[in-house]
Design a protein around this motif. Sequence first.
Motif, short mmCIF file in Angstrom:
data_model
loop_
_atom_site.label_atom_id
_atom_site.label_comp_id
_atom_site.label_asym_id
_atom_site.label_seq_id
_atom_site.Cartn_x
_atom_site.Cartn_y
_atom_site.Cartn_z
N LEU A 34 0.84 -1.20 0.00
CA LEU A 34 0.00 0.00 0.00
C LEU A 34 0.87 1.24 0.00
N THR A 35 0.28 2.35 -0.41
CA THR A 35 0.93 3.65 -0.22
C THR A 35 0.48 4.19 1.12
N PRO A 36 1.22 5.13 1.71
CA PRO A 36 0.76 5.70 2.97
C PRO A 36 -0.66 6.30 2.91
N PRO A 37 -1.04 7.03 1.84
CA PRO A 37 -2.43 7.52 1.81
C PRO A 37 -3.45 6.38 1.73
N GLN A 38 -3.14 5.30 1.00
CA GLN A 38 -4.05 4.17 0.94
C GLN A 38 -4.21 3.55 2.33
N PHE A 39 -3.09 3.37 3.02
CA PHE A 39 -3.16 2.81 4.37
C PHE A 39 -3.97 3.72 5.27
N ASP A 40 -3.76 5.02 5.17
CA ASP A 40 -4.48 5.99 6.00
C ASP A 40 -5.99 5.83 5.82
N ILE A 41 -6.44 5.68 4.59
CA ILE A 41 -7.87 5.53 4.33
C ILE A 41 -8.38 4.19 4.85
N VAL A 42 -7.67 3.12 4.55
CA VAL A 42 -8.10 1.79 5.01
C VAL A 42 -8.15 1.76 6.54
N ALA A 43 -7.14 2.31 7.20
CA ALA A 43 -7.10 2.33 8.66
C ALA A 43 -8.22 3.18 9.24
N THR A 44 -8.53 4.29 8.59
CA THR A 44 -9.58 5.18 9.08
C THR A 44 -10.96 4.55 8.90
N LEU A 45 -11.17 3.85 7.78
CA LEU A 45 -12.46 3.22 7.52
C LEU A 45 -12.65 1.92 8.29
N ILE A 94 -18.35 6.20 1.76
CA ILE A 94 -17.21 5.37 1.36
C ILE A 94 -17.02 4.35 2.47
N ARG A 95 -17.01 3.10 2.09
CA ARG A 95 -16.83 2.05 3.10
C ARG A 95 -15.96 0.94 2.55
N LEU A 96 -15.39 0.18 3.47
CA LEU A 96 -14.59 -0.97 3.06
C LEU A 96 -15.53 -2.07 2.57
N THR A 97 -15.10 -2.76 1.53
CA THR A 97 -15.78 -3.96 1.06
C THR A 97 -15.34 -5.12 1.95
N PRO A 98 -15.95 -6.30 1.79
CA PRO A 98 -15.43 -7.44 2.56
C PRO A 98 -13.94 -7.69 2.30
N ALA A 99 -13.49 -7.50 1.06
CA ALA A 99 -12.05 -7.65 0.77
C ALA A 99 -11.26 -6.56 1.48
N GLY A 100 -11.81 -5.36 1.57
CA GLY A 100 -11.16 -4.27 2.27
C GLY A 100 -11.09 -4.52 3.77
N GLU A 101 -12.15 -5.12 4.31
CA GLU A 101 -12.15 -5.48 5.74
C GLU A 101 -11.06 -6.52 6.01
N ALA A 102 -10.91 -7.48 5.10
CA ALA A 102 -9.86 -8.49 5.25
C ALA A 102 -8.48 -7.84 5.17
N LEU A 103 -8.33 -6.89 4.25
CA LEU A 103 -7.07 -6.16 4.14
C LEU A 103 -6.77 -5.41 5.43
N PHE A 104 -7.77 -4.70 5.95
CA PHE A 104 -7.61 -3.98 7.22
C PHE A 104 -7.20 -4.94 8.34
N ALA A 105 -7.86 -6.06 8.42
CA ALA A 105 -7.57 -7.04 9.48
C ALA A 105 -6.15 -7.58 9.38
N ARG A 106 -5.59 -7.56 8.19
CA ARG A 106 -4.23 -8.04 7.99
C ARG A 106 -3.20 -6.94 8.21
N VAL A 107 -3.38 -5.77 7.57
CA VAL A 107 -2.32 -4.76 7.58
C VAL A 107 -2.31 -3.88 8.82
N PHE A 108 -3.47 -3.59 9.40
CA PHE A 108 -3.48 -2.68 10.54
C PHE A 108 -2.75 -3.26 11.76
N PRO A 109 -3.09 -4.48 12.19
CA PRO A 109 -2.34 -5.02 13.34
C PRO A 109 -0.86 -5.21 13.05
N ALA A 110 -0.53 -5.59 11.81
CA ALA A 110 0.88 -5.77 11.46
C ALA A 110 1.63 -4.44 11.55
N HIS A 111 1.00 -3.37 11.08
CA HIS A 111 1.67 -2.07 11.13
C HIS A 111 1.78 -1.57 12.57
#
Length: 146
Positions: A34-45, A94-111
């Motif tokens: 991800l790019t930092p802005p992409q991560f920022d949006i995924v983490a915020t949503l 604007i909301r996360l899709t199920p794939a976006g929720e899975a991405l959030f569940a993976r990248v947010f705790p790791a970061h």
Amino acid sequence: MKQQAEFLPTVQALVQCYQAFEAYSAADIRAQGLTPPQFDIVATLGNTAGMTATELGEKTLITKGTLTGVVDRLADRGWVERTAHDSDRRCQIIRLTPAGEALFARVFPAHMAHLAACFTGTSAAEHKRVQTALRALEQVFRKETA
């Protein structure tokens, strides 16, 4: 001139600290694809029902012009979707899709674990001292812009 000599090292230390944090954080985010802005949006949503672009812009560090492009790219990858607002047809949610929720569940705790590694060995008292100093500095700037 004496007053300038007193505050300039503080500003330099603040900028250098922020730059070091950004470099450390961004390297991990990019390693996760991800790019930092992409991560920022995924983490915020993450863990929300979504929000308007205005709300998302207020909660992130992304400008409105950049926000649209980043959301478009996240939508293209299937991670976010835009849906009609219930009460205001001029707005979209604007909301996360199920794939976006899975991405959030993976990248947010790791970061968060990546960032936590920097603070290994830092005491609660030291965290409190740094937080107090940063909040005091924040208030100096807020007072000047009020």
